[in-house]
Design a protein around this motif. Structure first.
Motif, PDB file in Angstrom:
ATOM      1  N   ALA A 242       4.185   0.659   5.965  1.00 33.41           N
ATOM      2  CA  ALA A 242       2.759   0.370   6.054  1.00 33.41           C
ATOM      3  C   ALA A 242       2.331   0.221   7.510  1.00 33.41           C
ATOM      4  CB  ALA A 242       2.421  -0.895   5.263  1.00 33.41           C
ATOM      5  N   TYR A 243       3.184  -0.392   8.326  1.00 31.21           N
ATOM      6  CA  TYR A 243       2.873  -0.543   9.753  1.00 31.21           C
ATOM      7  C   TYR A 243       2.753   0.817  10.438  1.00 31.21           C
ATOM      8  CZ  TYR A 243       3.616  -1.314  14.724  1.00 31.21           C
ATOM      9  OH  TYR A 243       3.499  -1.279  16.087  1.00 31.21           O
ATOM     10  N   GLN A 244       3.690   1.712  10.152  1.00 38.70           N
ATOM     11  CA  GLN A 244       3.635   3.042  10.762  1.00 38.70           C
ATOM     12  C   GLN A 244       2.377   3.798  10.339  1.00 38.70           C
ATOM     13  OE1 GLN A 244       7.461   4.346   9.297  1.00 38.70           O
ATOM     14  NE2 GLN A 244       8.446   4.083  11.290  1.00 38.70           N
ATOM     15  N   TYR A 245       1.966   3.615   9.085  1.00 35.60           N
ATOM     16  CA  TYR A 245       0.760   4.292   8.619  1.00 35.60           C
ATOM     17  C   TYR A 245      -0.488   3.736   9.308  1.00 35.60           C
ATOM     18  CZ  TYR A 245      -2.839   6.282   5.658  1.00 35.60           C
ATOM     19  OH  TYR A 245      -3.943   6.965   5.217  1.00 35.60           O
ATOM     20  N   VAL A 246      -0.539   2.417   9.498  1.00 35.85           N
ATOM     21  CA  VAL A 246      -1.667   1.814  10.213  1.00 35.85           C
ATOM     22  C   VAL A 246      -1.748   2.361  11.631  1.00 35.85           C
ATOM     23  CG1 VAL A 246      -2.500  -0.352  11.240  1.00 35.85           C
ATOM     24  CG2 VAL A 246      -1.817  -0.292   8.833  1.00 35.85           C
ATOM     25  N   ILE A 247      -0.618   2.453  12.324  1.00 28.49           N
ATOM     26  CA  ILE A 247      -0.606   2.986  13.685  1.00 28.49           C
ATOM     27  C   ILE A 247      -1.052   4.445  13.689  1.00 28.49           C
ATOM     28  CG2 ILE A 247       0.868   3.582  15.646  1.00 28.49           C
ATOM     29  CD1 ILE A 247       0.179   0.608  15.433  1.00 28.49           C
ATOM     30  N   TYR A 248      -0.584   5.213  12.717  1.00 30.52           N
ATOM     31  CA  TYR A 248      -1.005   6.614  12.594  1.00 30.52           C
ATOM     32  C   TYR A 248      -2.521   6.709  12.476  1.00 30.52           C
ATOM     33  CZ  TYR A 248      -2.169  10.914  10.070  1.00 30.52           C
ATOM     34  OH  TYR A 248      -2.765  12.078   9.662  1.00 30.52           O
TER      35      TYR A 248
END
Length: 300
Positions: A242-248
């Motif tokens: 979820a963190y990687q998706y938010v950064i994306y």
């Protein structure tokens, strides 16, 4: 759902005892005032010392950040000496009795994990209802050392730290501890990912709120799951945490704003949810191989 744990005491089973009475110096950094669920972190620089016998209601992990220091530990009435190198860890399982000493100034990370967190993650990841964490001493573990460095970087940011990133690190740290330092060998259960409906709910919520300091609890509540179970299934479904998706999402929105040429880089950074322009620049460069300024110039 897990909630923020109270500040644990390193050297006493009594939560209300003053840590400064048991160690020569107060910690240089502490997560006491931050809303970190299930974990407590301190960074210490302590003089030569010998502790009394101590125990903690939490699983306590000390990670050495000094070069080659002699650590004394007691087994019954016998004192054993071990050399600890930078990056080595010592684990004190919850409620175990321990006594230690060190022979010179010592810098170390102290991580305390709520056993309830470990139990919940163990149940959701491997299907067992209890977990026994084993003690270990002066054991090299580069992965946990990296976790500590990443967590201390967030701790230095104070209240502006990214809750979602901290929770991602805590989940990964807990799984590593369960798999490597528990009494039995465990394998993760196969996960089939989120249903299409729940995945769309989660993505829609993130898309609406990605500029905010989201937490796993915020997102997992939308789909009615615990934070750890959600993040495991989300990664199975998307290939990203979820963190990687938010950064994306933040980086993609930043690209749009940079192409428009109307806002300063600092304003773009703020609008997409970064607490500082320097942090924005570092993350943007990591994902695009260009600084925001370079990206803007290339798109003129």
């Amino acid at each position: 759902m897990l909630s923020k744990i109270e500040q644990p005491s390193l050297i006493s089973g009594d939560r209300d005892s003053d840590l400064s009475q048991l160690l020569p110096k107060k910690p240089l950094f502490s997560s006491q005032k931050l809303d970190w669920a299930g974990i407590f972190l301190e960074y210490h620089c302590q003089s030569t010392w010998e502790t009394p016998y101590f125990s903690s209601p939490y699983h306590s992990i000390i990670v050495n950040n000094s070069h080659q220091i002699q650590i004394g530990r007691w087994s019954g009435n016998h004192k054993l000496h071990q050399q600890s190198n930078k990056g080595d860890l010592t684990i004190f399982p919850a409620n175990s009795q321990n006594k230690h000493s060190w022979n010179r100034e010592w810098e170390f990370f102290l991580l305390c994990l709520d056993p309830k967190l470990m139990t919940q993650i163990a149940y959701e990841s491997i299907g067992v209802e209890s977990i026994e964490i084993l003690p270990c001493f002066a054991t090299p573990d580069p992965l946990i050392y990296q976790f500590c460095q990443a967590l201390i970087s967030e701790l230095r940011l104070g209240e502006s730290c990214c809750c979602l990133y901290v929770e991602h690190l805590v989940s990964a740290l807990s799984i590593h501890l369960i798999r490597k330092y528990s009494a039995k060998n465990h394998s993760l259960r196969d996960a089939n990912g989120l249903s299409q409906g729940k995945l769309q709910q989660a993505i829609s919520y993130i898309n609406e709120h990605f500029t905010e300091n989201l937490s796993l609890k915020d997102i997992s509540n939308v789909v009615g799951m615990s934070p750890f179970y959600f993040t495991n299934l989300f990664k199975q479904s998307t290939g990203m945490t979820a963190y990687q998706y938010v950064i994306y999402r933040r980086i993609e929105r930043a690209k749009q704003l940079l192409r428009q040429q109307e806002l300063s880089i600092g304003e773009v950074s703020s609008q997409v949810g970064f607490e500082s322009q320097s942090h924005f620049t570092n993350v943007f460069r990591k994902h695009t191989s260009r600084t925001p300024k370079m990206y803007r110039m290339d798109t003129k």
